[in-house]
Design a protein around this motif. Sequence first.
Motif, PDB file in Angstrom:
ATOM      1  N   ASN A  35       0.810  -1.209   0.000  1.00  0.00           N
ATOM      2  CA  ASN A  35       0.000   0.000   0.000  1.00  0.00           C
ATOM      3  C   ASN A  35       0.851   1.270   0.000  1.00  0.00           C
ATOM      4  OD1 ASN A  35      -2.376  -1.468  -0.031  1.00  0.00           O
ATOM      5  ND2 ASN A  35      -2.482  -1.573   2.197  1.00  0.00           N
ATOM      6  N   TYR A  36       2.126   1.107  -0.283  1.00  0.00           N
ATOM      7  CA  TYR A  36       3.034   2.247  -0.366  1.00  0.00           C
ATOM      8  C   TYR A  36       3.627   2.334  -1.766  1.00  0.00           C
ATOM      9  CZ  TYR A  36       2.851   2.625   4.703  1.00  0.00           C
ATOM     10  OH  TYR A  36       2.428   2.792   5.981  1.00  0.00           O
ATOM     11  N   ARG A  37       3.810   3.565  -2.226  1.00  0.00           N
ATOM     12  CA  ARG A  37       4.423   3.798  -3.526  1.00  0.00           C
ATOM     13  C   ARG A  37       5.797   4.417  -3.291  1.00  0.00           C
ATOM     14  NH1 ARG A  37       2.860   8.490  -7.390  1.00  0.00           N
ATOM     15  NH2 ARG A  37       1.912   9.124  -5.446  1.00  0.00           N
ATOM     16  N   PRO A  38       6.829   3.860  -3.938  1.00  0.00           N
ATOM     17  CA  PRO A  38       8.164   4.441  -3.727  1.00  0.00           C
ATOM     18  C   PRO A  38       8.317   5.763  -4.482  1.00  0.00           C
ATOM     19  CG  PRO A  38       8.277   2.627  -5.281  1.00  0.00           C
ATOM     20  CD  PRO A  38       6.857   2.706  -4.814  1.00  0.00           C
ATOM     21  N   ILE A  39       8.697   6.781  -3.768  1.00  0.00           N
ATOM     22  CA  ILE A  39       8.976   8.087  -4.371  1.00  0.00           C
ATOM     23  C   ILE A  39      10.484   8.281  -4.317  1.00  0.00           C
ATOM     24  CG2 ILE A  39       8.623  10.581  -4.182  1.00  0.00           C
ATOM     25  CD1 ILE A  39       6.092   9.008  -4.926  1.00  0.00           C
ATOM     26  N   PHE A  40      11.074   8.524  -5.474  1.00  0.00           N
ATOM     27  CA  PHE A  40      12.519   8.724  -5.543  1.00  0.00           C
ATOM     28  C   PHE A  40      12.817  10.207  -5.468  1.00  0.00           C
ATOM     29  CE2 PHE A  40      12.601   4.428  -6.477  1.00  0.00           C
ATOM     30  CZ  PHE A  40      13.884   3.964  -6.622  1.00  0.00           C
ATOM     31  N   LEU A  41      13.615  10.555  -4.490  1.00  0.00           N
ATOM     32  CA  LEU A  41      14.057  11.929  -4.332  1.00  0.00           C
ATOM     33  C   LEU A  41      15.364  12.062  -5.094  1.00  0.00           C
ATOM     34  CD1 LEU A  41      13.429  12.090  -0.477  1.00  0.00           C
ATOM     35  CD2 LEU A  41      11.846  12.719  -2.308  1.00  0.00           C
TER      36      LEU A  41
END
Length: 189
Positions: A35-41
């Motif tokens: 239920n989490y989406r990886p966000i790339f900084l």
Amino acid sequence: MTCNRILFTCVFPDRLKYATIRPLFKKGNKDDINNYRPIFLTSFSKLFEKVMQIRRLKNLADNNILVEEQYGFRTNLKTDNALYHLTDEILNALNNNLSIGGIFCDLEKAFDCVNHKILLTKLEFYGVPGNHYKLYKSYLLDRYQRTMLCNENGRITTSTWSKFEHGVPQGSVLRLLLFLVFINDLPKF
């Protein structure tokens, strides 16, 4: 100046190959990792990636390289176009008393499974010039990522850096373009 230097040397700077991932909760049970989406900084690299993307898209369009069956992630084409085309093909087959079959694949995690060597081979096959090929190779290989977590108290924890062996870089401007090149030959099979 940095963009010109990267284009001239065909070497993507190592420092721009590091990305921090921060999980972003989508919906549902917070204890379920799905239920989490990886966000790339990412860093300054997006500016240069945009330059690379513009050049590659122009080459793909000028040379009519992307297959006509590819509707996703392309300018002026949407899933509606794909649905219309599929419906039209089915209706034509029915009108001609032909058998109809279909195979549908869920490509949900496909971006994470892209093999870099195969992708580079396909870029070369589709005519990426030698110096641009060298740049894409430099861009894809030896990438690193780490995960950043923040608890309820605001305390931040990060993992150690690990090498990014497969997949197109999430958060990258080039991500969709590289994936399109990777799957471009699927309709032929």
